[in-house]
Write a protein that holds these residues in place. Structure first.
Motif, PDB file in Angstrom:
ATOM      1  N   ASP A   1       2.674  -0.255  -2.232  1.00  0.00           N
ATOM      2  CA  ASP A   1       1.360  -0.512  -2.816  1.00  0.00           C
ATOM      3  C   ASP A   1       1.534  -1.004  -4.248  1.00  0.00           C
ATOM      4  OD1 ASP A   1       0.347   0.591  -0.474  1.00  0.00           O
ATOM      5  OD2 ASP A   1      -0.184   2.507  -1.410  1.00  0.00           O
ATOM      6  N   VAL A   2       0.602  -1.824  -4.709  1.00  0.00           N
ATOM      7  CA  VAL A   2       0.541  -2.238  -6.107  1.00  0.00           C
ATOM      8  C   VAL A   2      -0.839  -1.878  -6.640  1.00  0.00           C
ATOM      9  CG1 VAL A   2       0.716  -4.134  -7.760  1.00  0.00           C
ATOM     10  CG2 VAL A   2       2.183  -4.128  -5.734  1.00  0.00           C
ATOM     11  N   ASP A   3      -0.881  -1.042  -7.677  1.00  0.00           N
ATOM     12  CA  ASP A   3      -2.149  -0.550  -8.232  1.00  0.00           C
ATOM     13  C   ASP A   3      -3.036   0.041  -7.148  1.00  0.00           C
ATOM     14  OD1 ASP A   3      -1.434  -1.188 -10.813  1.00  0.00           O
ATOM     15  OD2 ASP A   3      -2.541  -3.081 -10.870  1.00  0.00           O
ATOM     16  N   GLY A   4      -2.428   0.750  -6.202  1.00  0.00           N
ATOM     17  CA  GLY A   4      -3.172   1.414  -5.147  1.00  0.00           C
ATOM     18  C   GLY A   4      -3.617   0.527  -4.005  1.00  0.00           C
TER      19      GLY A   4
ATOM     20  N   TYR B   1       1.629 -12.125  -8.032  1.00  0.00           N
ATOM     21  CA  TYR B   1       2.862 -11.624  -8.637  1.00  0.00           C
ATOM     22  C   TYR B   1       2.565 -10.495  -9.607  1.00  0.00           C
ATOM     23  CZ  TYR B   1       5.010 -15.744  -6.567  1.00  0.00           C
ATOM     24  OH  TYR B   1       5.454 -16.687  -5.681  1.00  0.00           O
ATOM     25  N   LEU B   2       3.617  -9.785 -10.004  1.00  0.00           N
ATOM     26  CA  LEU B   2       3.482  -8.613 -10.849  1.00  0.00           C
ATOM     27  C   LEU B   2       3.146  -8.984 -12.282  1.00  0.00           C
ATOM     28  CD1 LEU B   2       6.532  -6.670  -9.419  1.00  0.00           C
ATOM     29  CD2 LEU B   2       4.122  -6.015  -9.155  1.00  0.00           C
ATOM     30  N   ARG B   3       2.333  -8.116 -12.910  1.00  0.00           N
ATOM     31  CA  ARG B   3       1.940  -8.309 -14.303  1.00  0.00           C
ATOM     32  C   ARG B   3       2.209  -7.028 -15.089  1.00  0.00           C
ATOM     33  NH1 ARG B   3      -2.433  -9.299 -11.345  1.00  0.00           N
ATOM     34  NH2 ARG B   3      -3.566  -7.597 -12.362  1.00  0.00           N
ATOM     35  N   GLU B   4       2.368  -7.187 -16.386  1.00  0.00           N
ATOM     36  CA  GLU B   4       2.602  -6.029 -17.245  1.00  0.00           C
ATOM     37  C   GLU B   4       1.507  -4.987 -17.055  1.00  0.00           C
ATOM     38  OE1 GLU B   4       3.830  -5.042 -21.855  1.00  0.00           O
ATOM     39  OE2 GLU B   4       2.758  -6.909 -21.419  1.00  0.00           O
ATOM     40  N   GLY B   5       1.905  -3.723 -16.973  1.00  0.00           N
ATOM     41  CA  GLY B   5       0.965  -2.616 -16.848  1.00  0.00           C
ATOM     42  C   GLY B   5       0.677  -2.193 -15.423  1.00  0.00           C
ATOM     43  N   GLN B   6       1.056  -3.010 -14.445  1.00  0.00           N
ATOM     44  CA  GLN B   6       0.788  -2.635 -13.058  1.00  0.00           C
ATOM     45  C   GLN B   6       1.715  -1.521 -12.600  1.00  0.00           C
ATOM     46  OE1 GLN B   6       0.836  -6.634 -11.081  1.00  0.00           O
ATOM     47  NE2 GLN B   6      -1.254  -6.075 -10.515  1.00  0.00           N
ATOM     48  N   LEU B   7       1.332  -0.873 -11.491  1.00  0.00           N
ATOM     49  CA  LEU B   7       2.084   0.253 -10.955  1.00  0.00           C
ATOM     50  C   LEU B   7       2.465  -0.042  -9.512  1.00  0.00           C
ATOM     51  CD1 LEU B   7       2.901   3.192 -11.884  1.00  0.00           C
ATOM     52  CD2 LEU B   7       0.981   3.966 -10.458  1.00  0.00           C
ATOM     53  N   MET B   8       3.779  -0.014  -9.243  1.00  0.00           N
ATOM     54  CA  MET B   8       4.275  -0.128  -7.869  1.00  0.00           C
ATOM     55  C   MET B   8       4.589   1.261  -7.331  1.00  0.00           C
ATOM     56  SD  MET B   8       6.926  -3.352  -7.575  1.00  0.00           S
ATOM     57  CE  MET B   8       7.868  -2.954  -9.052  1.00  0.00           C
ATOM     58  N   GLN B   9       4.187   1.510  -6.096  1.00  0.00           N
ATOM     59  CA  GLN B   9       4.552   2.737  -5.384  1.00  0.00           C
ATOM     60  C   GLN B   9       5.035   2.323  -4.002  1.00  0.00           C
ATOM     61  OE1 GLN B   9       0.564   4.419  -6.243  1.00  0.00           O
ATOM     62  NE2 GLN B   9       1.682   6.270  -6.854  1.00  0.00           N
ATOM     63  N   LEU B  10       6.165   2.888  -3.579  1.00  0.00           N
ATOM     64  CA  LEU B  10       6.766   2.468  -2.319  1.00  0.00           C
ATOM     65  C   LEU B  10       7.580   3.608  -1.738  1.00  0.00           C
ATOM     66  CD1 LEU B  10      10.030   0.582  -3.112  1.00  0.00           C
ATOM     67  CD2 LEU B  10       8.339   0.928  -4.936  1.00  0.00           C
TER      68      LEU B  10
ATOM     69  N   THR C   1       8.068   5.201  -7.830  1.00  0.00           N
ATOM     70  CA  THR C   1       6.924   4.750  -8.627  1.00  0.00           C
ATOM     71  C   THR C   1       7.464   4.025  -9.858  1.00  0.00           C
ATOM     72  OG1 THR C   1       5.558   6.615  -7.925  1.00  0.00           O
ATOM     73  CG2 THR C   1       4.859   5.429  -9.892  1.00  0.00           C
ATOM     74  N   GLN C   2       7.055   2.775 -10.033  1.00  0.00           N
ATOM     75  CA  GLN C   2       7.533   1.999 -11.190  1.00  0.00           C
ATOM     76  C   GLN C   2       6.378   1.328 -11.917  1.00  0.00           C
ATOM     77  OE1 GLN C   2       9.519   0.030  -8.265  1.00  0.00           O
ATOM     78  NE2 GLN C   2      10.833   1.812  -8.002  1.00  0.00           N
ATOM     79  N   ARG C   3       6.345   1.520 -13.226  1.00  0.00           N
ATOM     80  CA  ARG C   3       5.403   0.807 -14.079  1.00  0.00           C
ATOM     81  C   ARG C   3       6.059  -0.512 -14.505  1.00  0.00           C
ATOM     82  NH1 ARG C   3       0.134   1.443 -14.579  1.00  0.00           N
ATOM     83  NH2 ARG C   3       0.415   3.710 -14.752  1.00  0.00           N
TER      84      ARG C   3
END
Length: 284
Positions: free
Chosen positions: A206-209, A260-269, A278-280
């Motif tokens: 997931d990205v940002d939920g 694509y990914l942007r600063e501040g987003q949250l990856m959960q996998l 979980t990665q910011r």
């Protein structure tokens, strides 16, 4: 068993999870979860220990207690491309007739919950949840029928990828795959005895939920045993080497338009039975 490396970045110590999910220190038994400590006889020696006899580490793993990459001193980080037919389709590429091999540099490896850093000038950094295979007993020209006996354990991998570097900058895929922090490993190394069928694992990201990737290792083009046997034809595999086995569909590049990914987003996998990451995202 679920084996971990815990502590400050660059100073991680080996440990295992007890039945209550607490970390027990293994540094009196092995120097690190690396190299010869991953051989079958070493794994068997650790498995024979009573966790209650090992020092209890304070703090909850992934909730105050940092976990590092679940394997130390990785010699080779070998990756397999387009190993899910539906991912090949979303990438606009044919399903491979032989495994596609590329590499992530070992300097890309980081902990499962460490920040992922966007390289300077990056505009197309993408996510890829993957099953990681950690080699125990090494070898060359490993027969297919005995390949799984060479596995020390399995882990979650995020094969973070800068697509413009990978595809648009000339040369090989490696250019977009090995940036620092582009290889989170863990949270734990789950020993092979706890994964009776590596082709029956559910993967998600997931990205940002928002749900992005959902898949199962059952749909791999080339299974784990075949990959180990194949890769060992081109290089000797050694204890602690990591093979990332490909990603299911749902990567950012596959959306129309791409995301694509942007600063501040949250990856959960995560992967069933292997834990979650979980990665910011932050800018380098």
């Amino acid at each position: 068993m679920k084996l971990v490396r815990y502590g400050a970045m660059g100073a991680e110590r080996p440990g295992l999870l007890d039945a209550e999910g607490r970390v027990r220190d293994l540094s009196g038994v092995i120097d690190d979860l690396a190299g010869k400590a991953l051989l079958p006889e070493s794994i068997a020696r650790i498995a024979a220990l009573d966790p209650a006899t090992l020092p209890l580490v304070s703090g909850q793993p992934q909730a105050g207690l940092r976990l590092g990459p679940c394997v130390g001193a990785v010699g080779k980080f070998v990756c397999i491309g387009l190993n899910y037919a539906d991912h090949a389709a979303e990438s606009g590429m044919p399903v491979p007739t032989e495994p596609i091999i590329f590499n992530k540099w070992t300097s890309a490896i980081c902990g499962p919950d460490d920040d992922v850093v966007l390289p300077r000038g990056s505009e197309k950094t993408d996510w890829e949840v993957e099953l990681g295979v950690v080699i125990g007993q090494g070898g060359s020209y490993i027969p297919l029928e005995s390949a799984l006996a060479h596995v020390a354990g399995y882990c979650v991998v995020n094969d973070v990828s800068e697509r413009s570097y990978q595809i648009e900058r000339g040369g090989t895929w490696d250019k977009g795959k090995g940036c620092d922090t582009f290889g989170p490993l863990g949270p734990w190394l789950v020993t092979a005895d706890e994964v009776p069928d590596p082709q029956a694992l559910r993967l998600w990201l997931d990205v940002d939920g928002v749900s992005r990737q959902r898949g199962t290792t059952a749909t791999m083009v080339f299974g784990v045993a075949e990959l180990i046997s194949y890769v060992s034809q081109f290089m000797s595999l050694q204890p602690g080497d990591v093979i990332a086995t490909g990603t299911p569909p749902g990567v950012g590049m596959g959306f129309k338009p791409p995301v694509y990914l942007r600063e501040g987003q949250l990856m959960q996998l995560g992967i069933d039975g292997l834990g979650s990451q979980t990665q910011r995202i932050r800018q380098g």
